[in-house]
Design a protein around this motif. Sequence first.
Motif, short mmCIF file in Angstrom:
data_model
loop_
_atom_site.label_atom_id
_atom_site.label_comp_id
_atom_site.label_asym_id
_atom_site.label_seq_id
_atom_site.Cartn_x
_atom_site.Cartn_y
_atom_site.Cartn_z
N LEU A 74 45.16 48.40 37.20
CA LEU A 74 44.01 49.22 37.55
C LEU A 74 44.49 50.62 37.86
N PRO A 75 43.77 51.62 37.37
CA PRO A 75 44.23 52.99 37.54
C PRO A 75 44.01 53.55 38.94
N ALA A 76 42.99 53.08 39.64
CA ALA A 76 42.60 53.75 40.89
C ALA A 76 43.63 53.56 41.99
N ARG A 77 43.29 53.99 43.17
CA ARG A 77 44.31 54.02 44.23
C ARG A 77 44.63 52.65 44.76
N ARG A 78 43.71 51.69 44.56
CA ARG A 78 44.07 50.34 44.97
C ARG A 78 44.56 49.56 43.76
N VAL A 80 45.25 42.11 38.55
CA VAL A 80 44.10 41.24 38.69
C VAL A 80 44.13 40.27 37.52
N ALA A 98 44.98 17.01 41.44
CA ALA A 98 44.12 17.80 40.56
C ALA A 98 42.86 18.28 41.27
N ALA A 99 42.31 17.47 42.15
CA ALA A 99 41.04 17.83 42.79
C ALA A 99 40.97 17.15 44.15
N ARG A 119 46.09 37.12 32.10
CA ARG A 119 46.32 38.40 31.48
C ARG A 119 46.58 39.40 32.60
N ARG A 154 46.33 42.95 34.15
CA ARG A 154 45.52 44.15 33.97
C ARG A 154 45.91 45.12 35.06
N ASP A 211 42.39 37.60 34.90
CA ASP A 211 41.15 37.17 34.27
C ASP A 211 41.38 35.78 33.71
#
Lengths: 348, 519
Positions: free
Chosen positions: A337-341, A345, A216-217, A333, A335, A347
Amino acid sequence: MVWLSPVLAALLSVIGVTLLFAALGRDPVEALATLFVTPLASIDGLTELGLKATPLLLCAIGIAIGVRADVWNIGAEGQFTLGAIVGSAVALGWGGGGHWWVILATLFAGIAGGMAWAAVPALLRTRFNAHEILTTLMLSYVAIQLLGYLVHGPWKDPEGYSFPQTRQFAPDAMLPLLLEGTRLHIGALFALAAVPLGSVLLGRTLVGFRIRTVGAAPAAARYAGFSRNATVWVCLLLSGGLAGLAGICEIAGGNGQLTPLISPGYGFAAIIVAFLGRLNPVGILFASLLMALLYLGGEGLQVSMQMPIAVTGTVQGMLLFFLLAADVLINYRVRLLPARRAGVVTDG
Amino acid sequence: MDAPAPPPRLALAGITKSYAAVVANRDVSLAIGPGEIHALLGENGAGKSTLVKIIYGVVQPDTGAIAWEGKSVAISGPNAARALGIGMVFQHFSLFESLTVAENIALGLGARESIGELTARIEEVARRYGLAVTPSRHVHHLSVGERQRVEIVRCLLQSPRLLIMDEPTSVLTPQEAAGLFDVLRKLAREGCSILYISHKLEEIRALCERATVLRGGRVVGECDPRRASEQEMAEMMIGGALPVAHRPAPLHEGRICLIVDRLSLPADEPFGTSLAEISLTLRDGEILGIAGVAGNGQKELLAVLAGERLAPDAASVRVADVPAGRLGPAARRRLGLAFIPEERLGRGAVAEFPLSENALLTAYQHGLVRAGMIRFAAVEAYARDIIARFRVVAAGTGASGSSLSGGNMQKFIVGREVGTKPRVLLAAHPTWGVDIGAALAIRQALMDLAASGSGVLLVSEDLAEIFEIADYIAVLSGGRLSPPRRTGETTVEEVGLLMGGRMAPAVPVAALHGAVDAA
């Protein structure tokens, strides 16, 4: 939440396999009944279920304890095989004299064989930092080749009409049956006993606490003075020993002889079982029964509906896939992303 | 017609939020004007974190209204908050250890530009506001202070119109803090509002125009910190007279419990600090304070004293007269060493374990385990005892480590380490980021431990803290330790010079080795 994803995964797999049956042009209802219901409808079926769940349960508990410490034993299949080989060596060497200790020696030799095979990755990990995911998996294939060499070569039964198999174990080297007239042997009790023992080890002993802390740690484990290397050794020897016990029980409680194919992938399926059971011994008990049902139902489909045995593997794969996907999608979740990269991602 | 007064940047009205049993915020109202630097004051558990989470959209209030620039809004999540123009620097940083500074910032921003372009922007913002940040460095090499600068830069890149700062200066040198205040004042002049959470009242008086004080989830007062005295504000927070840390009369000179003898240790990572010829002596009943800014060898010194890294030579670290340089952490604990580490969750405690198991983490050598089996009754009792003695706010011994606020987790860890009655206690930044009440309790615990005859080595960036409780003070700078001085015989200025003089830019490792060779 933590138990939601295995249930979800099981449901999605059923839907998936239904679609698969439909696509193959078979009656999905009949196929599903053959896969999931028929095996449970007779005493014979139920004992076969226990028989198949035994190795899965033993291997999966060892794997799960390792994963709790972030030690990934992917090679239970190889340790299972070595357990069968070393145990058989004792059974074939000392059996036949009617001594009471022969079966015990056979079982311990099986455990020792599995441990020895797991000790190699433990050494490689702690001395050379070679990751056990790779080394345990690769050693599985070595073990299967070794078994093939033995049954085709030095251990081949001279009176076996040249079949690749060893001599039969003498009766004193065989595991007693649990129920006369069935194939269920007392290995099932060992597997059942591993459930509470595993729970106690993880939950109530200092060793188990160390295992969970290291997993765990890691920084907290270092701070507390829990040795990472000692944990790697404990986990691999323990899971290797359990897999080895599963291996020798499979032989000494079954055919009583080694053949080139002693496992339909129990050691690998046990990885799925461990995760499906949420790395918890009690959960693993149920997961092992489900997986055993898949094996049995798969055989049933093969016999009564002439479907390929690959159905079993396909459903296993679906189970693991849906389980991992459910875990990821429950915790994260997606997500876009619309841009070129563009990418995914997470959250927290 | 007169122009109407501009609406407040952010106005909260009647915010109430309760969790299962606890009301975290009760009828809280608060308004922050454009370009205003507004302080939010309160002890641990006063409801500051919850309120800030509501503003940042992390949790939703049960009742109450939020207005942003006069328009009623519902902040559904951090993305919505960021879209409005709210930025936040958290007390617990949310950085991925294995990524570089620029990659971390790219993730936070949603990565709509290449790392190259972003690097240029980071460097520009860092330069403009005087925040030393190297975009290409990996986060796991960074000290706490450096990580915070990354978080600040990440927020500034989004040109926020309300910036929330949660305990921002706790890891900065006085000079750096002054620099940060210049940044914040500049931002405020540019029209950005700032919600500033801190327990350092002198800072709030120097920086903020208005303060809202929370206690028990309610607003108990508002004041102009430039006019109110520190005493007044502290008493408002605590709801009574301020307890004073009490240092019992020092004992006569005790026996030596820890010796470090000419310890040198090369850095074990590219941006680490090498330790050079460190020598120190700690006696029973003494508190030795080690001052200095993080990144000057503190992490390395503590690791080699605690046994997480081994010294090259067994005799260079002696605990209770036993050469311990080659012993691991568990063996050193058996000699009577205890350690309060810098990081609370993940190192000092395991986030997903309940408090009872976190009590077991280092106290397992003290009768909590018999024949390999955990004695859960004893573990529970030990955890309950820590919770009671240190007034840890927690839902019981079954509460997970991650459910506690930073200050309460730290009190628990201090309680656990002190509770093992160590001969030597290493304390790394024990009051970092905790509020006045918790900090007082922690300092008092260290002093009580020393009074009971243990030696305490206190590594802290808080000079005031060291001057308050330590008997001796030494400065760690560039991996070298100055000779200790009696606290009463030196001054803040003198120590500051020692810190600054040799501190300057970190000494390159090669040059340091040269110096050692030449010596």
